[in-house]
Design a protein around this motif. Structure first.
Motif, PDB file in Angstrom:
ATOM      1  N   ALA A 152    -127.672  43.980 -34.307  1.00  0.00           N
ATOM      2  CA  ALA A 152    -126.343  44.330 -33.770  1.00  0.00           C
ATOM      3  C   ALA A 152    -126.150  44.038 -32.110  1.00  0.00           C
ATOM      4  N   VAL A 153    -124.987  44.337 -31.710  1.00  0.00           N
ATOM      5  CA  VAL A 153    -124.942  43.597 -30.058  1.00  0.00           C
ATOM      6  C   VAL A 153    -124.787  45.289 -29.913  1.00  0.00           C
ATOM      7  N   ALA A 154    -124.557  46.319 -29.517  1.00  0.00           N
ATOM      8  CA  ALA A 154    -124.962  47.288 -28.679  1.00  0.00           C
ATOM      9  C   ALA A 154    -124.706  48.530 -30.183  1.00  0.00           C
ATOM     10  N   PHE A 155    -125.711  49.604 -29.271  1.00  0.00           N
ATOM     11  CA  PHE A 155    -125.786  51.300 -30.299  1.00  0.00           C
ATOM     12  C   PHE A 155    -124.882  51.976 -29.228  1.00  0.00           C
ATOM     13  N   VAL A 156    -123.978  53.200 -29.351  1.00  0.00           N
ATOM     14  CA  VAL A 156    -123.595  54.510 -28.664  1.00  0.00           C
ATOM     15  C   VAL A 156    -123.714  55.429 -29.568  1.00  0.00           C
ATOM     16  N   VAL A 157    -124.305  56.214 -28.683  1.00  0.00           N
ATOM     17  CA  VAL A 157    -124.337  57.386 -29.184  1.00  0.00           C
ATOM     18  C   VAL A 157    -124.240  58.329 -28.541  1.00  0.00           C
ATOM     19  N   ASN A 158    -123.168  59.714 -29.434  1.00  0.00           N
ATOM     20  CA  ASN A 158    -122.635  60.857 -28.773  1.00  0.00           C
ATOM     21  C   ASN A 158    -122.330  59.516 -27.096  1.00  0.00           C
ATOM     22  N   GLY A 159    -121.320  58.839 -27.564  1.00  0.00           N
ATOM     23  CA  GLY A 159    -120.959  58.130 -26.751  1.00  0.00           C
ATOM     24  C   GLY A 159    -121.213  57.951 -24.903  1.00  0.00           C
ATOM     25  N   LEU A 160    -122.379  57.606 -25.452  1.00  0.00           N
ATOM     26  CA  LEU A 160    -123.513  56.623 -24.657  1.00  0.00           C
ATOM     27  C   LEU A 160    -124.209  55.277 -24.623  1.00  0.00           C
ATOM     28  N   PRO A 161    -124.167  54.402 -24.117  1.00  0.00           N
ATOM     29  CA  PRO A 161    -124.901  53.264 -24.402  1.00  0.00           C
ATOM     30  C   PRO A 161    -126.216  53.794 -24.430  1.00  0.00           C
ATOM     31  N   LEU A 162    -126.405  53.635 -25.750  1.00  0.00           N
ATOM     32  CA  LEU A 162    -128.181  53.286 -25.705  1.00  0.00           C
ATOM     33  C   LEU A 162    -128.933  52.162 -25.674  1.00  0.00           C
ATOM     34  N   LYS A 163    -130.048  52.075 -24.483  1.00  0.00           N
ATOM     35  CA  LYS A 163    -130.422  50.597 -23.195  1.00  0.00           C
ATOM     36  C   LYS A 163    -131.102  50.700 -24.979  1.00  0.00           C
ATOM     37  N   MET A 164    -131.376  49.291 -24.696  1.00  0.00           N
ATOM     38  CA  MET A 164    -131.601  48.261 -25.533  1.00  0.00           C
ATOM     39  C   MET A 164    -132.915  46.623 -25.085  1.00  0.00           C
ATOM     40  N   ASN A 165    -134.713  46.943 -25.519  1.00  0.00           N
ATOM     41  CA  ASN A 165    -135.077  45.829 -24.640  1.00  0.00           C
ATOM     42  C   ASN A 165    -134.598  44.475 -25.425  1.00  0.00           C
ATOM     43  N   ASP A 166    -134.589  43.239 -24.809  1.00  0.00           N
ATOM     44  CA  ASP A 166    -134.509  42.120 -25.508  1.00  0.00           C
ATOM     45  C   ASP A 166    -135.882  41.915 -26.151  1.00  0.00           C
TER      46      ASP A 166
END
Length: 166
Positions: A152-166
Motif C-alpha cells: 500500500a502506498v497510502a490508506f484513507v479511512v472515512n476520507g482522512l489519510p491514515l498516518k503510516m510509519n516507515d
C-alpha cells in the motif's frame, strides 16, 4: 440462492437467475466464509467481456443466503491458481493473467467515474514492479488457493489519510 433482497448491498450488482445457467457437473459444497457456514452451488453459464469476444462457458459458485447474511463482504473471486481439490477459478478458466480493481467513487463528470475491473492477458504493471503471488499460506497451512499481496502506498479511512510509519 435464487432469491434476491432489495435491502442488502450484497445484491447490488444483480441476482443469480438459475434459469440462465446449467449444471456444472460439480457437487454443491459446504463452506465457511466470513464466519458463516453455508452452501455453494456450482453452476455453468456463458460469460462475455465486451462485444469483441463470444460468450465462454464458465463454472462459478453461487452463495446460499447463509453465506450472504454476515456483516462482511463477499470475495472478488479473482483467483488464478487453486489446488486440484478446489473447483475451477475464474481467472484459471479465462486465460487472464492480470487485473486491476479500482473501487474509487469519483466525480460524476470525470472519466471512469465508477468502480471498475480491468482484466488483461498481459501484465498491467510495467518493469516487474509488483509483488508476485504468495505461496506461503499454501505451503505452510495447505491453503487451497494462492493469495495475492500488495504494498500500500497510502490508506484513507472515512476520507482522512491514515498516518503510516516507515
Amino acid at each position: 440462492p435464487s432469491t434476491c433482497s432489495k435491502w442488502s448491498y450484497k445484491y447490488k450488482w444483480g441476482c443469480y437467475k438459475p434459469e440462465l445457467t446449467s449444471d456444472s457437473g460439480y457437487a454443491d459444497t459446504y463452506v465457511a466464509l466470513d464466519n458463516n457456514l453455508g452452501t455453494v452451488k456450482w453452476r455453468k453459464a456463458g460469460f462475455s467481456f465486451g462485444t469483441e469476444n463470444p460468450p465462454q462457458d464458465l463454472v462459478f459458485g453461487v452463495f446460499g443466503p447463509d453465506l450472504l447474511d454476515g456483516p462482511g463482504g463477499v470475495f472478488f473471486g479473482l483467483i488464478k491458481e487453486t489446488d486440484r481439490r478446489i473447483y475451477p477459478s475464474f481467472l484459471g478458466q479465462t486465460g487472464y493473467d492480470s487485473f486491476c480493481v479500482d473501487l474509487r467513487q469519483r466525480n460524476a463528470t470525470a472519466t471512469g467515474s465508477s468502480p471498475q475491473l480491468v482484466l488483461s492477458k498481459q501484465p498491467l504493471i510495467p518493469n516487474d514492479d509488483y509483488i508476485p503471488l504468495v505461496r506461503d499460506l499454501n505451503r505452510r497451512y495447505k491453503a487451497s488457493v494462492v493469495h495475492y499481496t500488495a504494498k500500500a502506498v497510502a490508506f484513507v479511512v472515512n476520507g482522512l489519510p491514515l498516518k503510516m510509519n516507515d
